[in-house]
Motif scaffolding. Structure first.
Motif, short mmCIF file in Angstrom:
data_model
loop_
_atom_site.label_atom_id
_atom_site.label_comp_id
_atom_site.label_asym_id
_atom_site.label_seq_id
_atom_site.Cartn_x
_atom_site.Cartn_y
_atom_site.Cartn_z
N ARG A 13 0.88 -1.17 0.00
CA ARG A 13 0.00 0.00 0.00
C ARG A 13 0.92 1.21 0.00
NH1 ARG A 13 -5.36 -0.80 1.17
NH2 ARG A 13 -5.91 -2.72 2.24
N ILE A 18 2.99 -4.38 3.24
CA ILE A 18 2.15 -4.85 4.36
C ILE A 18 2.32 -6.35 4.57
CG2 ILE A 18 -0.22 -4.97 5.19
CD1 ILE A 18 0.66 -2.13 4.77
N GLU A 37 1.35 -9.79 16.70
CA GLU A 37 0.90 -8.52 17.25
C GLU A 37 0.02 -7.71 16.31
OE1 GLU A 37 4.34 -6.17 19.21
OE2 GLU A 37 5.13 -8.06 18.46
N SER A 38 -0.60 -6.71 16.87
CA SER A 38 -1.40 -5.79 16.07
C SER A 38 -0.55 -5.23 14.92
CB SER A 38 -1.88 -4.66 16.98
OG SER A 38 -2.71 -3.81 16.25
N GLY A 39 -1.11 -5.22 13.72
CA GLY A 39 -0.40 -4.68 12.56
C GLY A 39 0.45 -5.71 11.83
N ALA A 40 0.47 -6.97 12.33
CA ALA A 40 1.32 -8.00 11.71
C ALA A 40 0.84 -8.39 10.32
CB ALA A 40 1.38 -9.23 12.61
N GLY A 41 -0.45 -8.14 10.03
CA GLY A 41 -0.97 -8.47 8.70
C GLY A 41 -1.98 -9.61 8.70
N LYS A 42 -2.49 -9.97 9.88
CA LYS A 42 -3.42 -11.10 9.99
C LYS A 42 -4.70 -10.83 9.20
CE LYS A 42 -3.48 -10.68 14.53
NZ LYS A 42 -2.64 -9.48 14.70
N SER A 43 -5.31 -9.66 9.46
CA SER A 43 -6.56 -9.34 8.74
C SER A 43 -6.29 -9.20 7.25
CB SER A 43 -7.15 -8.03 9.26
OG SER A 43 -7.50 -8.16 10.61
N THR A 44 -5.11 -8.68 6.90
CA THR A 44 -4.79 -8.51 5.48
C THR A 44 -4.77 -9.85 4.77
OG1 THR A 44 -3.49 -6.55 6.06
CG2 THR A 44 -3.15 -7.46 3.86
N GLU A 174 -10.57 -12.67 14.50
CA GLU A 174 -10.77 -12.26 15.90
C GLU A 174 -12.24 -11.99 16.16
OE1 GLU A 174 -7.28 -10.39 18.05
OE2 GLU A 174 -7.32 -9.29 16.17
N HIS A 270 7.01 1.36 8.72
CA HIS A 270 7.37 0.83 7.41
C HIS A 270 8.59 1.56 6.83
CE1 HIS A 270 4.32 -2.21 6.97
NE2 HIS A 270 3.47 -1.39 7.53
#
Ligand SMILES: Nc1ncnc2c1ncn2[C@@H]1O[C@H](COP(=O)(O)OP(=O)(O)OP(=O)(O)O)[C@@H](O)[C@H]1O
Ligand code: SF4
Ligand SMILES: [Mg+2]
Length: 312
Positions: A13, A18, A37-44, A174, A270
């Motif tokens: 992005r 990401i 952790e938060s921001g690791a890219g799981k939802s992505t 989650e 990043h």
């Protein structure tokens, strides 16, 4: 043959990478926990599988058995797969349910859309699904509006909608983080029991490492958009080779909490991401080469893999 094979999935992005060459496989009926952790890219990852990433730039491949590379499909073909073969439960049920329609209208419309049933059969199927997700008096609850149900009950309805078409792969992002801890565990177990009963596979984004270890077959540990360790749950958690996995585990043990508590320090932005191993800024075992060269995923044993130049 795997149900899903993700190979070298990379998502950019703007100037931010990401996801970086993420590879993971899911067998039929397998339950895979994604942790990090938060921001690791799981939802992505979950959203990329559904192909709902919008204007991000994507490369690599996401192969679904009998459908080929999802990234290469035309949108109408993808629309047919969503719901029928792939289904996603989102984090916030309150936001995902439409407040203007009854629970029944939303569940029946999912059943009709995905299974092509007539009104009466779809209603019967909706009642059956509500019962399977543990909702008492399903007939009465079908005529309720989402705001008339508790958060846990709304989340059960979301599970029912996601299961409406008996998908081959369920993505659960989650789905319980807005709920209290006891209800969270109940819903996670419900989702796993229902996917197992159907022989479906599940990718579960979990922040609870203890729950992942009890309830899932495999675990994929992500750090800053890269897979750092993956494999059967017992191999990865009992014999972790990557320093980050070790730190996650020791945080759980030391603090005596089940939640995924982040190790010390923060993920670099990043702009400041090391060119080599992305964990180098927080790693007690970092060596010179770690900063310059990204470690490849190596096999520890069987399908247990880790990416580290100086493993534990
Ligand atoms: N729509 C977006 N636009 C720009 N950046 C985004 C967008 N969505 C996610 N990101 C960035 O992508 C990275 C990965 O985000 P993602 O939501 O996949 O993480 P996550 O592991 O699901 O975190 P969490 O545990 O907080 O849900 C983060 O750096 C995030 O800031
Ligand atoms: S590659 Fe180097 S910096 Fe990265 S986790 Fe391994 S030892 Fe640490
Ligand atoms: Mg997320």
């Amino acid at each position: 043959m795997n149900l899903l094979s993700i190979d070298a999935l990379t998502v950019d992005r703007g100037t931010a990478r990401i996801l970086d060459r993420v590879s993971l496989d899911v067998a039929r009926g397998e339950t895979v926990a994604l942790v990090g952790e938060s921001g690791a890219g799981k939802s992505t990852i979950a959203t990329a599988i559904m192909r709902l990433l919008g204007d991000a730039r994507i490369s690599g491949s996401i192969a679904l058995a009998d459908a080929g590379d999802l990234l290469a499909l035309r949108e109408p073909d993808m629309v047919r797969l969503r719901g029928r073969r792939l289904s996603m439960i989102f984090q916030d049920a309150g936001a995902a349910l439409n407040p203007a329609y009854t629970v029944g209208a939303q569940l029946v419309s999912a059943v009709r859309r995905n299974l092509g049933l007539g009104k009466r059969d779809a209603h019967a199927r909706a009642v059956e699904l509500m019962t399977q997700v543990g909702i008492n008096d399903p007939e009465a609850r079908l005529s309720a509006y989402p705001h008339q149900l508790s958060g846990g009950m709304q989340q059960r309805v979301m599970v029912a909608i996601a299961l409406a078409a008996d998908p081959d792969l369920l993505l659960a992002d989650e789905p319980t983080s807005a709920l209290d801890v006891t209800i969270q565990a109940q819903i996670v177990r419900l989702i796993l029991a229902q996917t197992r009963a159907r022989g479906a596979a599940c990718i579960f984004v979990l922040h609870d490492l203890a729950l992942a270890s009890q309830a899932c077959d495999s675990v994929v540990v992500l750090y800053a958009g890269q897979v750092v360790e993956s494999g059967p749950v017992r191999d990865v958690l009992d014999n972790a080779r990557h320093p980050y996995t070790r730190q996650l585990k020791s945080c759980v043990l030391e603090i005596g909490r089940d939640d995924l508590v982040a190790p010390e320090g923060t993920v670099p932005s990043h702009e400041d991401m090391p060119a080599g191993c992305r964990f180098a800024t927080r790693c007690p075992r970092a060596q010179d080469r770690c900063w310059a060269d990204a470690p490849p995923l190596e096999t520890a044993r069987g399908s247990h893999r880790f990416a580290c130049w100086n493993p534990e």
